[in-house]
Design a protein around this motif. Structure first.
Motif, PDB file in Angstrom:
ATOM      1  N   LEU A   1       8.342   1.519  -5.615  1.00 53.00           N
ATOM      2  CA  LEU A   1       7.355   1.687  -6.685  1.00 53.00           C
ATOM      3  C   LEU A   1       6.202   0.704  -6.513  1.00 53.00           C
ATOM      4  N   ALA A   2       6.516  -0.549  -6.183  1.00 52.49           N
ATOM      5  CA  ALA A   2       5.468  -1.551  -5.985  1.00 52.49           C
ATOM      6  C   ALA A   2       4.587  -1.196  -4.786  1.00 52.49           C
ATOM      7  N   ASN A   3       5.203  -0.710  -3.724  1.00 53.85           N
ATOM      8  CA  ASN A   3       4.431  -0.325  -2.545  1.00 53.85           C
ATOM      9  C   ASN A   3       3.497   0.851  -2.854  1.00 53.85           C
ATOM     10  N   TYR A   4       4.021   1.826  -3.600  1.00 58.19           N
ATOM     11  CA  TYR A   4       3.183   2.980  -3.963  1.00 58.19           C
ATOM     12  C   TYR A   4       2.043   2.548  -4.881  1.00 58.19           C
ATOM     13  N   GLN A   5       2.316   1.640  -5.795  1.00 57.25           N
ATOM     14  CA  GLN A   5       1.264   1.162  -6.695  1.00 57.25           C
ATOM     15  C   GLN A   5       0.178   0.435  -5.906  1.00 57.25           C
ATOM     16  N   PHE A   6       0.591  -0.404  -4.948  1.00 58.25           N
ATOM     17  CA  PHE A   6      -0.391  -1.109  -4.123  1.00 58.25           C
ATOM     18  C   PHE A   6      -1.223  -0.126  -3.299  1.00 58.25           C
ATOM     19  N   GLN A   7      -0.574   0.843  -2.673  1.00 67.23           N
ATOM     20  CA  GLN A   7      -1.300   1.809  -1.849  1.00 67.23           C
ATOM     21  C   GLN A   7      -2.233   2.665  -2.693  1.00 67.23           C
ATOM     22  N   SER A   8      -1.804   2.995  -3.907  1.00 66.15           N
ATOM     23  CA  SER A   8      -2.670   3.778  -4.799  1.00 66.15           C
ATOM     24  C   SER A   8      -3.907   2.975  -5.195  1.00 66.15           C
TER      25      SER A   8
ATOM     26  N   ALA B   1      -0.764   5.929   1.276  1.00 62.56           N
ATOM     27  CA  ALA B   1      -0.318   6.189  -0.094  1.00 62.56           C
ATOM     28  C   ALA B   1       0.616   7.389  -0.148  1.00 62.56           C
ATOM     29  N   ASN B   2       0.302   8.424   0.622  1.00 64.16           N
ATOM     30  CA  ASN B   2       1.167   9.602   0.665  1.00 64.16           C
ATOM     31  C   ASN B   2       2.535   9.256   1.248  1.00 64.16           C
TER      32      ASN B   2
END
Length: 417
Positions: free
Chosen positions: A134-141, A196-197
């Motif tokens: 979740l943290a990685n996706y938030q950063f990439q977003s 992000a994907n």
């Protein structure tokens, strides 16, 4: 007619209220869940978690089975037709002389605790993996948002540069430079969107969920005081250490059972009947005692094997404690370093990105800044924002790693699972 109009208006009001309810319900369904509810949904829908819960139930059922009496009574019936006819009826019962039943029940209880420790360890690992994804996706977003903002700024810059070039205010080289910077930003945006994907796919794979909006971790990082960490207490409460503790306890329970299995259990029988002779009949009564002789197999090898299992479990426990002690300290230090770096970056940047961009654009339009300096300033500011987002993402990853290593994932105030 008035009655018809009032009914019609009532229907209109009803339909409007119904539409409002539908719209509200639709907005609620797309609202991002809180991290706590999100983690609960992940745990409830994960098949491996359900399998681990079922394993606990199976261990409890086996404990119940091991706690049952070892031997059932045996009914004996005998009839002999000869010169004298004999009829006998009796019962045999083997006695659990050394309380093997109690030892077996202790083995079952230890296995239940082991299954519970394995469940707790897996649950903590799943929560930490989910938070990390979740943290990685938030950063990439966030990086994608900044990349899009950079593309929009440079696209606007290309448009303004083209106008100034067509009016003869600047040379062709400035327009070419702006177009090159714009094309580079488009490629960088595509790269960030690809990352992000990939992060989204990993998040979906870990959670097993597909939803329109995902929860967000707070912008403010949690505090961690290394001096207040009780390392030894933390190590004792780690789920992974608990697994080896229960393996050690289960091995000791098996030692006691193996030692008691070396003692034979006697079988006592009571028989009664009647003998019918040619001249008279007689009542018969008898007692029997049967004791196995452990001569060919003394069952000592089972005791040795159980002792070796206990020694192995104890050695593994000491080794994992040594490894986790080092990992616990290093993860705390790593998070503290990234926390301090993130705080310094936030104090250094100060103003939002948009404030600096407006000032730079105003200077460029006024002719006080050339195109090259403008592009350098834009690049530095956007790159700084992306670097800050990346730094905050690494800090969150370090925090989640600390929660995993310290076994405090479920007790984190943001979750309280």
């Amino acid at each position: 007619m008035a009655l018809y109009i009032s009914r019609l208006s009532g229907l209109k009001l009803l339909s409007i209220s119904t539409m409002v309810m539908v719209i509200c319900s639709a907005s609620v369904s797309y609202a991002a869940p809180t991290p706590r509810h999100f983690i609960q949904d992940v745990l409830e829908s994960n098949p491996a978690i359900q399998a681990a819960k079922t394993n606990i139930l199976a261990a409890k059922a086996r404990q119940s089975a091991l706690g049952k009496p070892l031997y059932n009574p045996e009914l004996i019936a005998e009839k002999e037709n000869a010169i004298d006819n004999t009829e006998l009826l009796g019962i045999n019962q083997t006695i659990d002389w050394t309380n093997k039943r109690g030892a077996r029940e202790q083995v079952g209880a230890a296995n239940v605790l082991l299954a519970q420790a394995e469940f707790d360890s897996f649950q903590q690992r799943l929560i930490s993996d989910t938070l990390s994804a979740l943290a990685n996706y938030q950063f990439q977003s966030n990086a994608v948002v900044l990349a899009k903002k950079r593309v929009a700024l440079l696209e606007k810059f290309v448009t303004l540069t083209r106008r100034r070039y067509e009016s003869g205010d600047i040379a062709r080289v400035n327009l070419d430079l702006a177009q090159l910077a714009y094309s580079e930003s488009v490629a960088q945006q595509a790269n960030e969107e690809s990352k992000a994907n990939h992060a989204l796919q990993k998040l979906r794979a870990v959670t097993g969920l597909r939803q329109a909006r995902w929860p967000r971790l707070p912008e403010k990082l949690p505090r961690l005081s290394i001096k207040k960490i009780d390392i030894e207490k933390t190590l004792r409460n780690l789920p992974v250490v608990g697994i080896f503790n229960q393996q050690y306890q289960a091995a000791h329970a098996r030692i006691k059972l193996a030692e008691r299995n070396r003692y034979p259990d006697p079988t006592i029988g009571v028989q009664g009947g009647r003998n019918y002779g040619q001249s008279e009949s007689r009542k018969l009564f008898g007692l029997t005692l049967s004791i196995p002789l452990f001569v060919r197999n003394s069952y000592g090898a089972e005791v040795d094997a159980a002792n070796y299992d206990a020694t192995e479990a104890d050695s593994k426990r000491e080794n994992i404690i040594r490894e986790m002690r080092a990992e616990l300290i290093s993860s705390a230090e790593r998070y503290q370093y990234l926390y301090n770096a993130t705080s310094k970056w936030q104090h250094a940047t100060g103003k939002p990105l948009g404030d600096g961009i407006v000032l730079i654009e105003r200077l460029w339009k006024a002719g006080e800044m050339n195109s090259t300096d403008y592009l350098v300033q834009i690049k530095q500011r956007v790159d700084s924002e992306i670097a800050g987002v990346e730094l905050r993402g690494r800090a969150w990853d370090a925090w989640i790693d600390w929660l995993r290593v310290s076994g405090k994932v479920k007790r984190w105030s943001l979750l309280k699972v």
